[in-house]
Design a protein around this motif. Structure first.
Motif, short mmCIF file in Angstrom:
data_model
loop_
_atom_site.label_atom_id
_atom_site.label_comp_id
_atom_site.label_asym_id
_atom_site.label_seq_id
_atom_site.Cartn_x
_atom_site.Cartn_y
_atom_site.Cartn_z
N TRP A 283 5.41 3.97 17.19
CA TRP A 283 5.26 4.10 15.74
C TRP A 283 6.04 3.00 15.02
O TRP A 283 5.55 2.40 14.06
CB TRP A 283 5.75 5.48 15.32
CG TRP A 283 5.57 5.82 13.88
CD1 TRP A 283 4.51 6.48 13.31
CD2 TRP A 283 6.49 5.55 12.80
NE1 TRP A 283 4.72 6.64 11.96
CE2 TRP A 283 5.92 6.08 11.62
CE3 TRP A 283 7.73 4.92 12.72
CZ2 TRP A 283 6.55 5.98 10.39
CZ3 TRP A 283 8.36 4.81 11.49
CH2 TRP A 283 7.77 5.34 10.34
N ARG B 115 13.53 13.55 5.21
CA ARG B 115 12.52 12.79 5.95
C ARG B 115 13.18 11.95 7.05
O ARG B 115 12.64 11.81 8.14
CB ARG B 115 11.74 11.89 5.00
CG ARG B 115 10.92 12.66 3.97
CD ARG B 115 9.88 11.79 3.35
NE ARG B 115 8.91 11.33 4.34
CZ ARG B 115 8.05 10.33 4.12
NH1 ARG B 115 8.06 9.69 2.97
NH2 ARG B 115 7.19 9.98 5.05
N GLU C 275 0.85 -1.19 0.00
CA GLU C 275 0.00 0.00 0.00
C GLU C 275 0.89 1.25 0.00
O GLU C 275 1.92 1.27 0.67
CB GLU C 275 -0.90 0.01 1.23
CG GLU C 275 -1.96 -1.09 1.23
CD GLU C 275 -3.02 -0.86 0.17
OE1 GLU C 275 -3.21 0.32 -0.22
OE2 GLU C 275 -3.65 -1.84 -0.27
N PRO C 276 0.55 2.28 -0.75
CA PRO C 276 1.40 3.48 -0.81
C PRO C 276 1.71 4.08 0.56
O PRO C 276 2.83 4.53 0.80
CB PRO C 276 0.57 4.45 -1.66
CG PRO C 276 -0.28 3.55 -2.52
CD PRO C 276 -0.61 2.38 -1.66
N GLU C 277 0.75 4.04 1.46
CA GLU C 277 0.98 4.62 2.79
C GLU C 277 2.03 3.83 3.56
O GLU C 277 2.89 4.41 4.22
CB GLU C 277 -0.35 4.65 3.56
CG GLU C 277 -0.29 5.36 4.91
CD GLU C 277 0.06 4.43 6.05
OE1 GLU C 277 0.49 4.92 7.11
OE2 GLU C 277 -0.08 3.20 5.87
N LEU C 278 2.01 2.50 3.46
CA LEU C 278 3.00 1.67 4.13
C LEU C 278 4.37 1.85 3.48
O LEU C 278 5.39 1.96 4.17
CB LEU C 278 2.58 0.20 4.08
CG LEU C 278 3.56 -0.80 4.71
CD1 LEU C 278 3.87 -0.45 6.16
CD2 LEU C 278 3.02 -2.23 4.60
N GLU D 174 10.51 6.33 5.25
CA GLU D 174 10.84 7.26 6.32
C GLU D 174 11.83 6.66 7.32
O GLU D 174 12.70 7.36 7.84
CB GLU D 174 9.55 7.67 7.05
CG GLU D 174 9.71 8.79 8.04
CD GLU D 174 8.38 9.26 8.59
OE1 GLU D 174 8.38 10.12 9.48
OE2 GLU D 174 7.33 8.77 8.12
N ASP E 239 5.43 4.45 2.05
CA ASP E 239 5.90 5.78 2.46
C ASP E 239 6.52 5.74 3.85
O ASP E 239 7.57 6.32 4.10
CB ASP E 239 4.73 6.76 2.42
CG ASP E 239 5.18 8.20 2.52
OD1 ASP E 239 6.03 8.61 1.71
OD2 ASP E 239 4.70 8.91 3.42
N ARG E 240 5.89 5.03 4.78
CA ARG E 240 6.43 4.92 6.13
C ARG E 240 7.74 4.12 6.14
O ARG E 240 8.66 4.44 6.90
CB ARG E 240 5.41 4.27 7.05
CG ARG E 240 4.29 5.21 7.48
CD ARG E 240 3.45 4.57 8.57
NE ARG E 240 2.61 3.50 8.07
CZ ARG E 240 2.25 2.44 8.78
NH1 ARG E 240 2.67 2.30 10.04
NH2 ARG E 240 1.46 1.51 8.27
N ASP F 121 2.52 -3.81 10.84
CA ASP F 121 1.84 -3.64 9.55
C ASP F 121 2.59 -4.38 8.45
O ASP F 121 1.96 -4.94 7.53
CB ASP F 121 1.73 -2.15 9.21
CG ASP F 121 0.72 -1.42 10.08
OD1 ASP F 121 -0.08 -2.10 10.76
OD2 ASP F 121 0.73 -0.18 10.10
#
Length: 361
Positions: A156, A138, A51-54, A60, A56-57, A163
């Motif tokens: 986090w 980032r 998933e793009p959000e995962l 980071e 992205d994290r 995840d």
């Protein structure tokens, strides 16, 4: 690097797989797929399905597993499940956790001696922020957040790893855990029946046992200098499917020594020691030895033939041949009163892959 195990009883040396350590290797594979050509299909498919959000994290926080590996990702006491290992991390104090998470330098000067946690030492804090900044804005912001809010940032990180487990690692772990458990059982049985030297040799050609009047040591064949003392402690050896060609050794002060080794595969290279690889590279730096290699690659020649071809004396040729032979680059055969020399093509063809494996190890 060496791990002093003088007087350490055999039961304090354990072979055991770790889901957290393997997740760290899987994350590194996604961040640096070029290091792991045999895992190309897995890395490509897994990256495409994120998933793009995962994704992205992961970007980071990737400095914790991209070029080096944060120490907390290689547990000294592996558990059956990732959740149990993450629970162990939750019990680690903030200073130790943050110090290990932000130890993201390839420096070999600070790591063996240890540095104070950046949570309590200003020099360490500035160093950690500088190292993170070199990896991007980032990553710098993430390091600043970890130093300002360690408890929240640790939560986090745990959510991120959980995840990843749900997204791809749980399925991956189900497929590799049987192989890793079998490897660990085999090495444990070798340790029990034949001793540590046999178990280390079976685990990897990059591991060996040394014993003399100074004591007993596990020697890890890497292009790095380091020393750890496991006396009164323990040593854990963690097999990895995703690890090759890397070979990790946790030896920081205040941490129990841990060695993570790749399970047996079918890769080109990897069997030669760092010393042998360097010896072969050095042997080929001399222009005359490179010229001689041109002839020797085409066929078998005597010393006198080579001396005549290059206009040098036979003793000079012999000295150069001796260097090539010591490096394992020649094969020789006797024909009557002549000794013929030839380049070992199979060995020379592996120099590049052996060198790459030795620096990535």
């Amino acid at each position: 690097m060496t791990i002093d195990i003088t007087g350490l009883p055999p039961e304090r040396i354990a072979f055991c797989p770790s889901p957290l350590a393997e997740l760290g290797n899987a994350l590194h594979t996604l961040a640096e797929p070029a290091h792991h050509p045999r895992l190309h299909a897995w890395a490509t498919a897994t990256s495409a399905a994120l998933e793009p959000e995962l994704a992205d994290r992961l970007n980071e926080a990737e400095f914790m597993w991209r070029s080096t590996r944060s120490d907390f990702l290689i547990p000294a006491q592996p558990r059956e499940t990732l959740a149990e290992e993450l629970d162990d991390l939750d019990r680690m104090d903030d200073e130790k956790f943050v110090g290990s998470a932000l130890e993201i330098s390839c420096s070999t000067s600070h790591y063996p001696k240890g540095v104070p946690s950046p949570l309590v030492d200003e020099w360490s804090r500035c160093r950690a922020l500088d190292l993170a900044a070199a990896r991007g804005p980032r990553q710098a912001a993430f390091a600043e957040r970890m130093l300002a809010e360690p408890t929240a940032t640790r939560a986090w990180i745990r959510r991120l790893l959980e995840d990843c487990d749900r997204a791809f690692f749980a399925d991956t772990w189900r497929r590799v855990r049987v192989q890793l458990a079998s490897d660990a059982r085999h090495k444990t049985e070798l340790l029990r029946r034949k001793g540590l030297a046999e178990a280390l040799a079976a685990a990897s050609p990059g591991l060996r046992l040394e014993q003399d009047e100074r004591g007993r040591r596990i020697v890890v064949d890497k292009l790095v200098q380091g020393r750890a003392d496991a006396r009164g402690s323990a040593v854990t050896l963690v097999p990895s499917v995703f690890g090759w060609p890397h070979f990790f050794a946790l030896y920081a002060p205040g941490w129990q020594p841990v060695i993570q080794y790749p399970v047996a595969g079918h890769e080109v290279g990897g069997a030669e020691s760092v010393e042998t690889v360097m010896l072969r590279l050095e042997a080929l730096t001399h222009p005359m030895r490179r010229n001689l290699s041109r002839h020797l690659a085409r066929g078998a020649f005597s010393t006198s033939e080579l001396a005549d071809a290059y206009g040098i004396t036979a003793p000079e040729v012999s000295r150069h041949l001796a260097v090539l032979k010591k490096a394992g680059l020649l094969v020789t055969q006797r024909r009557g009163r002549y000794v013929l020399h030839q380049l070992d093509i199979s060995v020379v063809s592996r120099i590049g892959s052996d060198f790459l494996e030795s620096v990535l190890r």
